[in-house]
Design an enzyme around this catalytic site. Structure first.
Site, PDB file in Angstrom:
ATOM      1  N   CYS A  18       0.842  -1.189   0.000  1.00 12.38           N
ATOM      2  CA  CYS A  18       0.000   0.000   0.000  1.00 12.38           C
ATOM      3  C   CYS A  18       0.883   1.247   0.000  1.00 12.38           C
ATOM      4  O   CYS A  18       1.865   1.281   0.737  1.00 12.38           O
ATOM      5  CB  CYS A  18      -0.875  -0.038   1.244  1.00 12.38           C
ATOM      6  SG  CYS A  18      -1.900   1.419   1.451  1.00 12.38           S
ATOM      7  N   PRO A  19       0.573   2.209  -0.828  1.00 16.00           N
ATOM      8  CA  PRO A  19      -0.585   2.367  -1.703  1.00 16.00           C
ATOM      9  C   PRO A  19      -0.309   2.016  -3.167  1.00 16.00           C
ATOM     10  O   PRO A  19      -1.085   2.373  -4.040  1.00 16.00           O
ATOM     11  CB  PRO A  19      -0.880   3.858  -1.582  1.00 16.00           C
ATOM     12  CG  PRO A  19       0.486   4.478  -1.516  1.00 16.00           C
ATOM     13  CD  PRO A  19       1.315   3.481  -0.698  1.00 16.00           C
TER      14      PRO A  19
END
Length: 78
Positions: A18-19
């Site tokens: 992430c992200p």
């Protein structure tokens, strides 16, 4: 799932955290035609929450989590 036609393209984001999978999804989805389905392969546990949330925020359709792998299908709506 996305129906008989299946996804137009598979975006392999396995190993990314992430992200990064959501960023890759955002960049690639807008290159596809409206109505197309993109399968995002992502093994980061956060993707299970992040991808549907991104779809809600951006007005794109979260089709389904792929049951046979770490993947998610998203349909471009606009």
């Amino acid at each position: 799932m996305s129906g008989a036609a299946g996804p137009v393209e598979v975006l392999d984001c396995r190993g990314q955290r992430c992200p990064l999978p959501v960023i890759a999804l955002a960049r690639r989805l807008h290159e596809l035609p409206i109505g197309a389905v993109l399968r995002v392969l992502a093994d980061d546990p956060a993707a299970a929450v992040d991808i549907p949330a991104w779809c809600r925020m951006r007005g794109q359709e979260f089709v389904a989590a792929v049951p046979d792998g770490p993947g998610y299908e998203v349909r471009r709506t606009h």
